[in-house]
Design a protein around this motif. Structure first.
Motif, short mmCIF file in Angstrom:
data_model
loop_
_atom_site.label_atom_id
_atom_site.label_comp_id
_atom_site.label_asym_id
_atom_site.label_seq_id
_atom_site.Cartn_x
_atom_site.Cartn_y
_atom_site.Cartn_z
N ILE A 157 0.36 0.45 3.64
CA ILE A 157 0.46 -0.25 2.35
C ILE A 157 1.92 -0.26 1.89
N GLU A 158 2.62 0.86 2.08
CA GLU A 158 4.04 0.90 1.72
C GLU A 158 4.84 -0.11 2.53
N GLU A 159 4.52 -0.25 3.82
CA GLU A 159 5.22 -1.22 4.65
C GLU A 159 4.96 -2.65 4.16
N ALA A 160 3.70 -2.93 3.80
CA ALA A 160 3.36 -4.25 3.26
C ALA A 160 4.06 -4.46 1.91
N ARG A 161 4.11 -3.41 1.10
CA ARG A 161 4.79 -3.49 -0.20
C ARG A 161 6.27 -3.80 -0.01
N ASN A 162 6.91 -3.12 0.94
CA ASN A 162 8.33 -3.35 1.18
C ASN A 162 8.59 -4.74 1.72
N GLY A 163 7.57 -5.35 2.34
CA GLY A 163 7.69 -6.73 2.80
C GLY A 163 7.35 -7.75 1.72
#
Length: 196
Positions: A157-163
Motif C-alpha cells: 500500500i505504501e508503494e502504491a501511495r508513493n506512486g
C-alpha cells in the motif's frame, strides 16, 4: 453516612464498588466506540488524494502513513484574518468536490465556518502557529494520517501511495471530526472500515 461507610467496609460494599466501577468503564468505552461509529455511519463522505511521505517507523506496527493534499492549506484561503500572536490554533477547512471526484480546500478560517451547500467543513487537530507570511502554507493534520492494515500488507500500500495510486474515503461529522471509511488503490476499494 455511617451506614454507607459500614457497607463499604463489609464484603458486600467491595462487590458493589466493583460493579459501579465496571459499569462506569463500560459506559465510557461504549461512548468512545459509539462516537466513532456515528461518524462512520452518518458523516458526509469525501474522497481525498494522498501524497507521498517518508517511510514509516517499522517499530510501531503495520500502518500506512498518509499525507493529503488538503494537509497543506494555502494562506490565501484563510478568511477572517490570521492570528498575529503565536499560540495553539485550530483551523476549520472548507472542502468542495472537484470534477475528478476528489475534494479540495476552497476556504479556511481560524474561527468556525458556516455550512454551505455542496461543501464539507473539516476541523484540524490543534497545532502551534508562530506567525505566517502571505506566501506560506499552513501544515495541518486531521487525525486521519494513519491507517492500520493487516500484518504484512502495509508495504504494497505504501508503494502504491508513493506512486500516487491511493485514495482515502473519509466520513466527516457535522462538527468537523473525520474518520477513515476506506482505502482505495487504483480507484478500487481495498479496505472498508467496519462500524464497530
Amino acid at each position: 453516612m455511617n451506614s454507607l461507610l459500614a457497607r463499604l467496609q463489609s464484603g458486600r460494599g467491595y462487590v458493589l464498588s466493583a460493579i459501579i466501577v465496571a459499569g462506569l468503564q463500560t459506559v465510557i468505552l461504549g461512548t468512545i466506540i459509539q462516537s466513532r461509529a456515528s461518524i462512520l455511519n452518518s458523516g458526509a463522505e469525501v474522497l481525498l488524494k494522498t501524497a507521498p511521505v517518508d517511510p514509516r517507523d517499522f517499530l510501531r506496527g503495520d500502518y500506512v502513513v498518509l499525507n493529503y493534499d488538503i494537509s497543506s492549506v494555502p494562506v490565501q484561503t484563510v478568511s477572517g484574518g490570521i492570528p498575529a500572536e503565536p499560540g495553539e490554533r485550530t483551523l476549520w477547512v472548507r472542502l468542495k468536490k472537484q470534477e475528478d471526484g476528489f475534494w479540495t480546500v476552497i476556504e479556511s478560517s481560524f474561527h468556525g465556518l458556516p455550512p454551505l451547500p455542496e461543501t464539507v467543513i473539516l476541523r484540524s487537530q490543534p497545532f502551534y502557529s508562530g506567525g505566517l507570511a502571505a506566501g506560506d502554507s499552513i501544515r495541518v493534520e486531521y487525525g486521519i494520517e494513519r491507517y492500520y492494515v493487516p500484518e504484512g500488507e502495509g508495504k504494497p500500500i505504501e508503494e502504491a501511495r508513493n506512486g500516487g495510486n491511493v485514495a482515502i474515503s473519509v466520513r466527516v461529522s457535522p462538527d468537523g471530526s473525520a474518520q477513515v471509511r476506506g482505502l482505495l488503490v487504483d480507484n478500487k476499494p481495498v479496505y472498508d472500515e467496519p462500524l464497530y
